[in-house]
Design a protein around this motif. Structure first.
Motif, mmCIF file in Angstrom:
data_model
loop_
_atom_site.group_PDB
_atom_site.id
_atom_site.type_symbol
_atom_site.label_atom_id
_atom_site.label_comp_id
_atom_site.label_asym_id
_atom_site.label_seq_id
_atom_site.Cartn_x
_atom_site.Cartn_y
_atom_site.Cartn_z
ATOM 1 N N UNK A 86 -61.126 -9.492 -33.839
ATOM 2 C CA UNK A 86 -60.022 -10.416 -33.577
ATOM 3 C C UNK A 86 -60.543 -11.768 -33.105
ATOM 4 N N UNK A 87 -61.560 -11.759 -32.241
ATOM 5 C CA UNK A 87 -62.126 -13.018 -31.745
ATOM 6 C C UNK A 87 -62.864 -13.754 -32.859
ATOM 7 N N UNK A 103 -61.458 -18.987 -22.156
ATOM 8 C CA UNK A 103 -60.993 -19.722 -23.328
ATOM 9 C C UNK A 103 -62.112 -19.844 -24.362
ATOM 10 N N UNK A 104 -61.838 -19.369 -25.564
ATOM 11 C CA UNK A 104 -62.834 -19.390 -26.644
ATOM 12 C C UNK A 104 -62.910 -20.794 -27.237
ATOM 13 N N UNK A 121 -71.586 -11.373 -34.146
ATOM 14 C CA UNK A 121 -71.416 -12.812 -34.231
ATOM 15 C C UNK A 121 -71.639 -13.463 -32.878
ATOM 16 N N UNK A 122 -71.100 -14.642 -32.702
ATOM 17 C CA UNK A 122 -71.286 -15.381 -31.450
ATOM 18 C C UNK A 122 -70.035 -16.209 -31.167
ATOM 19 N N UNK A 123 -69.915 -16.638 -29.931
ATOM 20 C CA UNK A 123 -68.837 -17.566 -29.591
ATOM 21 C C UNK A 123 -69.260 -18.389 -28.388
#
Length: 276
Positions: A59-60, A176-177, A133-135
């Motif tokens: 989802x992210x 907060x992304x 993945x990454x954020x």
């Protein structure tokens, strides 16, 4: 479990190691013609990752989830700052480590666990994290009311009835992304990695040494789960291995019981009024 082991897997937000996270600093300058030039400087040596259960990681990474909710604030050194024309910006990429769906609020991972990358096809049957993945996170804030938390449901995707939902009995934070990206076969190498828990669901990631992924998991599981008989864990353990607090499921059960008792009292009071 000795004190050094406890501290190794339970670092505070003030731990100096957070500030050693890999980051990229971008600076800008303007010349006479007002044309902006930017330069990037990689800094730091530590790579951190966040464990997220299925399906929240996806989802992210697809943009549906723009706020990650946790019971604690993200260490300030892991925040990324936004780029502006006259100031430098700092980007801290945090890997997204996906784990299997399990009990709400409870990590099923040992403190040291193997990490599989997208192009790692090694068969593995023991607990592991998948590096998907990454954020980046731009800021961390605390929800102060149920209403504030539930208004953001479309952003954090946590249903009010979930074990991850709002509770008056524990703090709730939103991360907060900022930006995010998905790893593919070309964006990561084929090295095998190990994740070492540093604070709750935050792990430090490093390339492992010799041995297969299964060998690493077996050895770390043995190290983290085998204890002398004299220090075996009670249901409400006080040795420091986990916070001595109720789990989310336990607190949810207590709230449900309290609601049922309150309802029963109301019914009994109503019956008493009718009889009188």
């Amino acid at each position: 479990m000795n004190q050094s082991t406890e501290n190794r897997h339970c670092k505070p937000s003030s731990w100096s190691g957070w500030s050693e996270a890999q980051r990229t600093t971008t600076t800008s300058s303007s010349d006479v013609a007002s044309s902006r030039q930017s330069s990037c400087e990689p800094l730091g040596s530590r790579q951190f990752g966040l464990e997220m259960q299925i399906p929240y990681a996806d989802h992210l990474l697809c943009g549906r989830k723009s706020i990650e909710t946790r019971g604690y604030s993200l260490p300030e050194a892991l925040l990324s700052s936004e780029y502006s024309e006259h100031e430098s910006s700092t980007t801290v990429k945090i890997d997204i480590l996906e784990s299997e769906k399990g009990e709400h609020g409870v990590s099923s991972m040992p403190d040291i666990v193997a990490v599989l990358t997208t192009n790692n096809s090694s068969p593995i049957s023991k607990p592991h994290l998948k590096r998907k993945g990454w954020c980046t996170f731009t800021h961390s804030f605390r929800y102060t009311t149920r209403e504030q938390f539930e208004v953001d449901e479309a952003k954090h995707l946590v249903d009010y009835s979930s074990g991850y939902g709002w509770s008056e009995d524990r703090p709730m934070y939103g991360w907060a992304v900022g930006s995010f990206g998905v790893y593919n076969d070309d964006s990561v190498d084929s090295s095998e990695y190990v994740a070492d828990r540093r604070m709750r669901s935050l792990f430090e990631i490093s390339r492992k040494g010799k041995g297969s992924v299964d060998e690493v998991v077996s050895s770390t599981q043995h190290a983290t789960t085998t204890l002398p008989v004299s220090t075996s864990h009670a249901p409400r353990c006080s040795c420091g291995c986990v916070p001595n607090i109720l789990s989310m499921m336990e607190m949810a059960a207590l709230r449900k019981k309290a609601r049922e008792e309150a309802k029963q009292r109301t019914v009994e009071m109503h019956k008493s009024d009718v009889r009188s």
